[in-house]
Design a protein around this motif. Structure first.
Motif, mmCIF file in Angstrom:
data_model
loop_
_atom_site.group_PDB
_atom_site.id
_atom_site.type_symbol
_atom_site.label_atom_id
_atom_site.label_comp_id
_atom_site.label_asym_id
_atom_site.label_seq_id
_atom_site.Cartn_x
_atom_site.Cartn_y
_atom_site.Cartn_z
ATOM 1 N N SER A 18 1.457 2.943 3.315
ATOM 2 C CA SER A 18 2.402 2.230 4.180
ATOM 3 C C SER A 18 3.834 2.611 3.859
ATOM 4 O O SER A 18 4.681 2.687 4.748
ATOM 5 C CB SER A 18 2.221 0.708 4.014
ATOM 6 O OG SER A 18 0.919 0.311 4.361
ATOM 7 N N HIS B 170 -8.618 -0.861 -5.486
ATOM 8 C CA HIS B 170 -8.339 -1.900 -4.498
ATOM 9 C C HIS B 170 -8.487 -1.290 -3.111
ATOM 10 O O HIS B 170 -7.928 -0.230 -2.812
ATOM 11 C CB HIS B 170 -6.926 -2.467 -4.670
ATOM 12 C CG HIS B 170 -6.617 -3.578 -3.712
ATOM 13 N ND1 HIS B 170 -7.049 -4.872 -3.912
ATOM 14 C CD2 HIS B 170 -5.936 -3.581 -2.535
ATOM 15 C CE1 HIS B 170 -6.639 -5.624 -2.910
ATOM 16 N NE2 HIS B 170 -5.960 -4.856 -2.059
ATOM 17 N N THR B 171 -9.224 -1.966 -2.269
ATOM 18 C CA THR B 171 -9.541 -1.457 -0.940
ATOM 19 C C THR B 171 -8.572 -2.035 0.081
ATOM 20 O O THR B 171 -8.286 -3.234 0.068
ATOM 21 C CB THR B 171 -10.986 -1.806 -0.551
ATOM 22 O OG1 THR B 171 -11.869 -1.297 -1.553
ATOM 23 C CG2 THR B 171 -11.341 -1.197 0.797
ATOM 24 N N TRP B 172 -8.070 -1.171 0.959
ATOM 25 C CA TRP B 172 -7.139 -1.578 2.009
ATOM 26 C C TRP B 172 -7.849 -1.494 3.364
ATOM 27 O O TRP B 172 -8.642 -0.572 3.613
ATOM 28 C CB TRP B 172 -5.911 -0.673 2.061
ATOM 29 C CG TRP B 172 -5.187 -0.534 0.763
ATOM 30 C CD1 TRP B 172 -5.264 0.493 -0.121
ATOM 31 C CD2 TRP B 172 -4.267 -1.471 0.193
ATOM 32 N NE1 TRP B 172 -4.459 0.280 -1.210
ATOM 33 C CE2 TRP B 172 -3.828 -0.922 -1.044
ATOM 34 C CE3 TRP B 172 -3.765 -2.707 0.593
ATOM 35 C CZ2 TRP B 172 -2.921 -1.577 -1.866
ATOM 36 C CZ3 TRP B 172 -2.861 -3.353 -0.228
ATOM 37 C CH2 TRP B 172 -2.441 -2.798 -1.435
ATOM 38 N N SER B 173 -7.523 -2.452 4.211
ATOM 39 C CA SER B 173 -8.077 -2.431 5.568
ATOM 40 C C SER B 173 -7.257 -1.486 6.429
ATOM 41 O O SER B 173 -6.154 -1.060 6.067
ATOM 42 C CB SER B 173 -8.078 -3.840 6.162
ATOM 43 O OG SER B 173 -6.750 -4.336 6.253
ATOM 44 N N SER C 205 -8.350 2.825 6.929
ATOM 45 C CA SER C 205 -8.669 2.113 5.698
ATOM 46 C C SER C 205 -8.743 3.102 4.543
ATOM 47 O O SER C 205 -8.899 4.315 4.731
ATOM 48 C CB SER C 205 -9.989 1.363 5.851
ATOM 49 O OG SER C 205 -11.037 2.273 6.146
ATOM 50 N N SER D 3 -0.686 -7.091 6.181
ATOM 51 C CA SER D 3 -2.097 -6.864 5.858
ATOM 52 C C SER D 3 -2.269 -5.727 4.864
ATOM 53 O O SER D 3 -3.384 -5.492 4.384
ATOM 54 C CB SER D 3 -2.878 -6.548 7.139
ATOM 55 O OG SER D 3 -2.384 -5.353 7.742
ATOM 56 N N GLN D 4 -1.190 -5.013 4.580
ATOM 57 C CA GLN D 4 -1.267 -3.879 3.667
ATOM 58 C C GLN D 4 -0.567 -4.188 2.345
ATOM 59 O O GLN D 4 -0.002 -3.304 1.716
ATOM 60 C CB GLN D 4 -0.624 -2.649 4.320
ATOM 61 C CG GLN D 4 -1.264 -2.222 5.616
ATOM 62 C CD GLN D 4 -2.704 -1.799 5.414
ATOM 63 O OE1 GLN D 4 -2.994 -0.859 4.695
ATOM 64 N NE2 GLN D 4 -3.623 -2.518 6.050
ATOM 65 N N SER D 5 -0.601 -5.445 1.953
ATOM 66 C CA SER D 5 -0.011 -5.843 0.679
ATOM 67 C C SER D 5 -0.928 -6.849 0.002
ATOM 68 O O SER D 5 -1.683 -7.564 0.663
ATOM 69 C CB SER D 5 1.383 -6.453 0.878
ATOM 70 O OG SER D 5 1.306 -7.642 1.635
ATOM 71 N N ARG E 248 0.838 -1.203 0.000
ATOM 72 C CA ARG E 248 0.000 0.000 0.000
ATOM 73 C C ARG E 248 0.876 1.257 0.000
ATOM 74 O O ARG E 248 1.804 1.374 0.812
ATOM 75 C CB ARG E 248 -0.917 -0.015 1.221
ATOM 76 C CG ARG E 248 -1.854 1.177 1.324
ATOM 77 C CD ARG E 248 -2.719 1.063 2.555
ATOM 78 N NE ARG E 248 -3.609 2.216 2.682
ATOM 79 C CZ ARG E 248 -4.480 2.373 3.688
ATOM 80 N NH1 ARG E 248 -4.557 1.441 4.640
ATOM 81 N NH2 ARG E 248 -5.257 3.442 3.731
#
Length: 1382
Positions: free
Chosen positions: A1007, A1044-1047, A1059, A1019-1021, A1004
């Motif tokens: 990040s 693309h959605t990131w948490s 997010s 979790s960010q990839s 991300r």
């Protein structure tokens, strides 16, 4: 002599001088005749004889005055000669006037003239101001020392005179000194000839010429004691040769002093002069200082031992002399020993002092070489690498056995070309002849052997020698130098003992060693066994190697002993595929030997897993199952186990799980050995296993060159002959091959040396491959003692103490001198007489080169000899600093990629990987031509690079280092940043780990921007392929705007990163995005083939209106502050890239529409292919599902024996086919072979249509996509491989459209025709199976079908076709259909 008719009187001479028609060039005056006369010698020269009477003298003065007055008529006059003239003042004045007025007169000669003191003074004044005379000659004029002084005074100011000759005179030493001072000042004089009665005059003259490095030709004669004239000194600047024929002792010393800084003399010949040690002492300084002297001939100069010692001392520092002749002198063995000392080496670590001398000659009847001299000659021939020609003349002291030894020593000499033993009486007998022939057999470099005047030559036994010399100069036929080498099974197998601390590896190794060697140890080994424990106190444990001879084979046990962190050695321990080796992974059943606390099964499993992953990670991919790494598991301290327990059984179960887990990666021995490492009886079975397995491994691995087995023995013999040296230089290896191995021998001087060298290197690499030696090809030496090298050298180099290093500016760099000092301190034993002798075999500079070769360090600037070094392994982590980007005010792009081991269960990145990556990346950047100004800094597990305006961080992460994060920001676009990633960083990582497959993930951007800790980036990839697959699942018009959605990231209820989403186009490079588009084109291409679309007549896609609002993308440029022109240019580039992508997407949308229409047409054909023959009494579009975990999964492959399937049917409304919700369906208990045969063709065609429809985003069979977990994998066996079209994969997007246009060829028509012929039979078979199945389920009427499947039979009003559709379509499309009940 002229006849009487040519004799004229003086008046004729006067008229001739006054005449303008004569063009006189030469005039000679003779004042020794009784009568005066003149005559014409040639057309342009006259001779005037003047009597010595008063009238004659007066007429002589008149002639001189007339010559000075008639300068125009005598303008070509160049030569004047005066014979027997007694000069008066007036005459000299006239001569002065003449020479001043006529500057064309170039040569003036005085022969037997008489000058008074005032006359000489006047002549001196005349020469001082004259600028025309080039040649001045005095012959028998008795000018003496005074005249020489006056001449010297004049010539110090004259800058035109080029030649001065003084014949038959005596200027004595004073005059010579005056002339020498003139030479020091005058630089125009080119020729000096002196014929003096005393040879002492030569010394100051030649000394001045030499001291001032004048390019002046010098000839000096003198008279010897017999009053016979002879030359004393001669110097010829054309050949730069100084020849001294006769000179006294003091003169020789002075000449030697003058030669010190001379630059004009290249050849010095003093043959026949008696020289003493005082001269030799001065000549030593000449040899040390002079840089131009090339040849020195000192033959027959009566030099004795002391004088030769001085000459030898000068040779130590001389770097210019090439030829030295010392034959015919009086020195003995001491002189020979000293003379050859600078030309020899006394140890492998010593350099040859003099490397420029090419030719050396000594010997003679009075030279007594003796025993010491012979030893010196042999040493010089064995170690010298520069002498091309050696001559020993007329020696009577050398015996036949000495001559034999000389030729034996030449077997190892590859530089000597000519050997002369002319006149040596010891060259006789059959032994000498045989030694010469054997030497020529192994040494083809000797071109000439001169044995003139020796007993062997007199006896006529030289024919064979001359014949062999001719053969060594002939051309040999080239052949394949590698393929013709015979192969055989290797004889050495390596066993690696791997395990954690306190596993008992060393004890087990010793027990096995003693078990396999039943005989007692030699006395020295017993002493060493007592010493070793003392050594262990002073140094840390290193890699230990024990070698055991087992019949014809050899087992080499490598005990890794707590050095498993030294993974930089993995290339040495695991030299590659096919190496004869296997592994023992040893684990203790107890935590520490001192107590009885057993290990839990999980701990043992953890130990074994670590080492299994270590082996798999460091071993390259095996080419066959038989070449997988062989693993044997050994559990030690079994003697402490009192009775079997549950933990022991649990350990056995965990080992069995490991076998299953690592199946296909390693080959396990089925038996797990439990031993007491201290007991020879307990390890007997394990010892037998080692013997048996090693033989099996040796038979299984690829064969090696037969020469390897021969060389192993020869190398062992070489070590025993050379004081057990552990290191062998490459030239020594080549020498051994030349002497002992005929296939690796250079046969003639015209042999292809490069190919022979290639052959030798191939054999050396093969020895390295089987573990017999360690071969550093670039460094030029072989390690013969691997135990010594790994333990005392590499083990110390890798574990350098960072705390003791004075790093410059705390940057990690260290100077070479500081590193050499640390290495010497590290490698010197702390206990006297015990320990390392590394520097007896390797220099500190060699160790640094080795560290560079093993990538343990790198040079800051390789072009600088004093460059600093950086050792990544001693770097420390940055403490107390939170990482931050140096972000500028300009808007930047933040990009991140993660490379993760694809199979982290079996592999990981070893601890030596990242330091090597740090070195390789630095060297790669340094070698790149367009990376000027790049900065490169390191920390532990971190690389920071700024290159071409891109800031890059490379971080190593994971508990066992199984992933690498590459983070970057720049004002450049995403494509440029990712291009740098792939060209510089990712390729380097992949080359370092050829056995590991990496999964590339997209990190991300936020990040990367905020540099959140690595543990949160997981979790960010998102995997790159997953992101591409998500784009492929979208319709073409949605691909460009896909997000693309990131948490969010939360740690201890603290929000670290909220997010969000990112457009896929901002995460991928242009190349990645176009790859997705190309893959979509291939899907369309396959679908076009399946649907047989006739693209030959297809209309061109509609023109694209790029400037429409929905297609316009405005890039964010608010942060750019570098000028309007740059902003506009950048904007144009970005807009053009976006337009290109959108244009390709528009093309995709057009072809998707075309194919979607054709797809529905095909489906309609499948539904209505036989409408004239029957009235569609049952639905045709059915499918099977399998219920798993409360979810329905589409059955894509029908196999015999499948159970618990349910049959469902689709709503067949044209163009809107879909899954019917809440459909009951029918249960299929078991699939039999008959059902497979009937349904398989239908399933294939149905799944192909479904697959392509989902790939282009069509709503075909809506609702079915959710049932397919991995559609691409499930139907891959039914679709032709896309590799057929791989050549077009990398072309531009428009090529995809062109490919679709070209599909409609014969291939498509043929396939369509074949499909049409088979479809009727396939559908009839499937329909009949369905009819029979429904009857078996008691479904025979339309009412039954409506209850089970929710479908009703209707007819389209427009074309009359029959279809089975759902209730929703009947209600919504009631005006298009009418119900037709059965």
């Amino acid at each position: 002599m002229s006849t009487d008719l040519n004799i004229r009187d003086l008046h004729w001479a006067l008229r001739t001088i006054r005449s303008a028609n004569m063009n006189l060039e030469n005039i000679s005056f003779y004042l020794s005749q009784f009568t005066s006369s003149s005559y014409q010698e040639t057309e342009n020269s006259i001779s005037i004889n003047i009597s010595t009477s008063s009238d004659g003298i007066q007429y002589f003065s008149q002639l001189l005055a007339e010559l000075s007055a008639q300068t125009e008529n005598c303008k070509r006059l160049t030569y004047l000669a005066f014979h027997g003239v007694e000069w008066e003042q007036s005459q000299l004045q006239n001569l002065h006037t003449l020479l001043n007025k006529n500057s064309r007169i170039k040569q003036v000669e005085f022969q037997r003239n008489m000058f008074r003191m005032d006359g000489l003074s006047k002549l001196s004044d005349m020469l001082e101001t004259n600028n025309g005379i080039k040649v001045l000659i005095f012959s028998e004029c008795q000018i003496g020392s005074i005249g020489a002084r006056l001449l010297a005074s004049a010539l110090t100011k004259n800058d035109t005179l080029e030649e001065l000759q003084v014949w038959e005179d005596s200027i004595n030493s004073k005059g010579a000194e005056e002339l020498s001072r003139m030479i020091e000042v005058n630089s125009t004089l080119k020729l000096l000839i002196i014929f003096d009665k005393d040879s002492i005059t030569a010394t100051p003259l030649i000394s001045a010429v030499l001291a001032r490095s004048r390019t002046m030709e010098v000839h000096i004669w003198g008279r010897d004691h017999g009053d016979k004239s002879s030359k004393v000194v001669e110097f010829m600047p054309e050949t730069s040769t100084l020849r001294i024929y006769r000179l006294n002792s003091s003169g020789s010393v002075r000449v030697a002093c003058a030669l010190g800084w001379n630059t004009t003399v290249r050849t010095l010949d003093m043959t026949g002069i008696q020289l003493k040690s005082k001269w030799a002492r001065e000549f030593r300084g000449v040899l040390e200082q002079n840089r131009s002297l090339k040849d020195v001939k000192l033959s027959r100069t009566c030099l004795k031992d002391k004088a030769v010692v001085y000459i030898a001392a000068g040779l130590f520092r001389n770097q210019s002399l090439e030829n030295l002749h010392l034959d015919g002198n009086w020195f003995g063995g001491v002189g020979v020993e000293h003379l050859l000392c600078p030309l020899s080496r006394f140890s492998a670590m010593q350099n040859q002092a003099n490397t420029t001398l090419k030719s050396l000659v000594f010997g003679g009847g009075k030279t007594k070489i003796g025993r010491d001299g012979v030893v010196a000659i042999l040493r010089m021939l064995e170690t010298n690498q520069t002498i091309i020609q050696l001559g020993i003349y007329d020696d009577a002291s050398l015996k036949s056995n000495d001559i034999v030894k000389i030729f034996r020593s030449l077997e190892r000499n590859a530089t000597l070309r000519c050997l002369s033993l002319r006149g040596c009486t010891g060259v006789e007998g059959e032994l000498v002849s045989r030694a010469i022939m054997e030497t020529l057999q192994v040494n083809p470099w000797i071109e000439e052997i001169d044995l003139t005047g020796t007993p062997l030559q007199i006896a006529g036994k030289m024919d064979k020698i001359y014949e062999k010399l001719g053969q060594n100069a002939s051309v040999v036929l080239e052949k394949d130098l590698l393929n013709d080498l015979p192969l055989t099974m290797p004889t050495c197998c390596r066993v690696f003992f791997c395990g954690q601390e306190f596993a008992g590896k060393t004890t087990l190794c010793n027990s096995i060693y003693h078990n396999m060697n039943a005989t007692k140890l030699p006395y020295m080994d017993q002493i060493r066994a007592l010493v070793n424990p003392v050594e262990q106190i002073a140094r840390t444990a290193d890699i230990k190697i024990k070698t055991i001879q087992d019949g014809d084979s050899k087992i080499s046990i490598w005990n890794l002993a707590r050095q498993h962190e030294n993974y930089t050695l993995h290339d040495l321990m695991f030299p590659g595929h096919g190496s004869p080796s296997f592994f023992l992974i040893i684990s203790s059943l107890f935590r520490k030997p001192a107590n009885r606390e057993p290990k839990r099964p999980e701990e043992i499993e953890e130990d074994l897993v670590y080492w299994l992953r270590f082996v798999v990670s460091n071993s390259r991919k095996a080419m066959s199952q038989s070449m997988l790494p062989h693993i044997t598991i050994v559990l030690t301290h079994y003697d402490k186990v009192s009775q079997p327990s549950e933990d022991l059984q649990a350990t056995a179960n965990s080992i069995q799980r490991l076998r299953e887990r690592f199946q296909g990666f390693v080959e396990f021995y089925p038996t797990v050995f439990t031993v007491d490492a201290r007991s020879s009886a307990s390890v007997s079975k394990l010892t037998h296993h080692l013997r048996k397995t090693s033989k099996t491994i040796l038979q299984r691995v690829p064969p090696v060159y037969q020469l390897c087995n021969d060389l192993i023995k020869l190398l062992s013999e070489w070590r025993s002959e050379n004081f057990n040296k552990p290191v062998m230089k490459w030239n020594e290896f080549c020498e051994l091959c030349q002497l002992k191995i005929p296939p690796l021998r250079i046969r003639t001087r015209r042999d292809n040396i490069d190919k022979v060298d290639l052959r030798r290197r191939a054999v050396a690499n093969s020895l390295h491959h089987v573990g017999e030696v360690i071969f550093f090809e670039d460094l030029g030496f072989l390690i013969l003692d691997c135990d010594w090298f790994c333990g005392e050298v590499l083990g110390q180099l890798i574990n350098l103490d960072a705390g003791k290093m004075e790093k410059t500016e705390k940057s990690g760099f260290i100077s070479r001198k500081e590193l050499e000092k640390i290495l010497r301190a590290r490698l010197q034993s702390q206990i006297p007489l015990i320990g390392s002798k590394v520097f007896d075999n390797l220099e500190a500079n060699d160790l640094i080169k080795m560290m560079l070769k093993l990538e343990l360090c790198y040079e800051q600037d390789p072009r600088d000899q004093n460059t600093l070094l950086l050792i990544p392994s001693i770097l420390e982590e940055g403490r107390g600093r939170s990482p931050k980007w140096q972000v500028s005010t300009v808007e930047c792009a933040f990009i991140g990629r993660r490379l993760e081991c694809d199979d982290s269960r079996h592999m990981f990145l070893t601890a030596g990987f990242f330091p090597r990556l740090q070195v390789q990346l630095h060297n790669k950047i340094l070698r790149s031509k367009n990376q000027l100004g790049a900065t490169y800094s390191l920390e532990k597990n971190l690389i920071s690079i700024i290159i071409n305006g891109i800031h890059v961080r490379v971080e190593l992460g994971g508990q066992l280092s199984y992933y690498i994060d590459i983070l970057a920001f720049s004002t450049k676009n995403v494509s440029e940043i990712l291009r740098l990633f792939r060209q510089l960083i990712i390729t380097t990582i992949q080359n370092l780990c050829p056995a590991i497959t990496f999964i590339e993930s997209v990190i991300r951007p936020d990040s990367v921007k905020f540099l959140i800790p690595p543990r949160f980036r997981k979790s960010q990839s998102v995997p790159l392929q997953q992101l591409k697959q998500a784009l492929l699942s979208m319709p073409a018009d949605s691909m460009y705007d896909y997000q693309h959605t990131w948490s969010s990231v939360v740690d201890d209820n603290i929000l670290i990163l909220q997010s969000g989403f990112d457009y896929a186009r901002s995460l991928l490079s242009d190349e990645d995005f176009r790859e997705v588009l190309h893959r979509r084109y291939y899907d369309l291409h396959h679908l076009a083939i399946e649907l047989a679309v006739p693209f030959e007549n297809a209309d061109e896609p509609p023109p694209l209106s790029i400037n429409e609002p929905e297609h316009t993308v405005e890039p964010s440029l608010s942060g750019i502050a570098k000028g309007v022109e740059q902003v506009l240019q950048r904007l144009k580039i970005i807009e053009q890239e976006i337009k290109d992508l959108k244009q390709e997407i528009q093309g995709l949308r057009y072809y998707e529409h075309r194919l979607l229409i054709e797809l529905h047409r095909k489906v309609d054909y499948l539904l209505n292919y036989n409408i004239q023959l029957e009235e569609r009494k049952i639905p045709h579009m059915f499918y099977f599902v399998q219920v798993q975990n409360y979810s329905k999964m589409l059955v894509t492959r029908l196999l015999s024996g499948m159970r618990a399937l349910r049959l469902h049917m689709l709503c067949e409304f044209r163009g809107e086919m879909h899954v019917v919700d809440d459909q009951i369906g029918c249960e299929l208990v078991q699939v039999d072979n008959q059902a497979v045969r009937c349904l398989l063709p239908y399933m294939n065609k149905f799944m192909k249509l479904l697959t392509f429809a989902l790939k282009i985003g069509a709503h075909f069979a809506a609702g079915m996509g959710e049932m397919i977990p991995d559609l691409t994998r499930e139907v891959a066996h039914m679709i032709d491989s896309s590799l057929i079209y791989g050549a077009a994969a990398m072309t531009a997007g428009a090529v995809g459209a062109a490919a679709l246009t070209q599909v409609g060829g014969s291939r498509t028509r043929n396939k369509s025709a074949e499909s049409s012929r088979n479809i009727t039979q396939d559908m009839k078979t499937a329909r009949q199976w369905l009819v029979d199945f429904l009857k078996g389920q008691r479904i025979t009427s339309g009412k039954d079908i409506a209850e089970r499947f929710g479908l009703w039979r209707v007819r389209y009003r427009d074309n009359g076709y029959i279809a089975w559709i759902c209730r929703r379509h009947i209600i919504m499309r009631g005006n298009e259909v009418i119900e037709v009940p059965i």
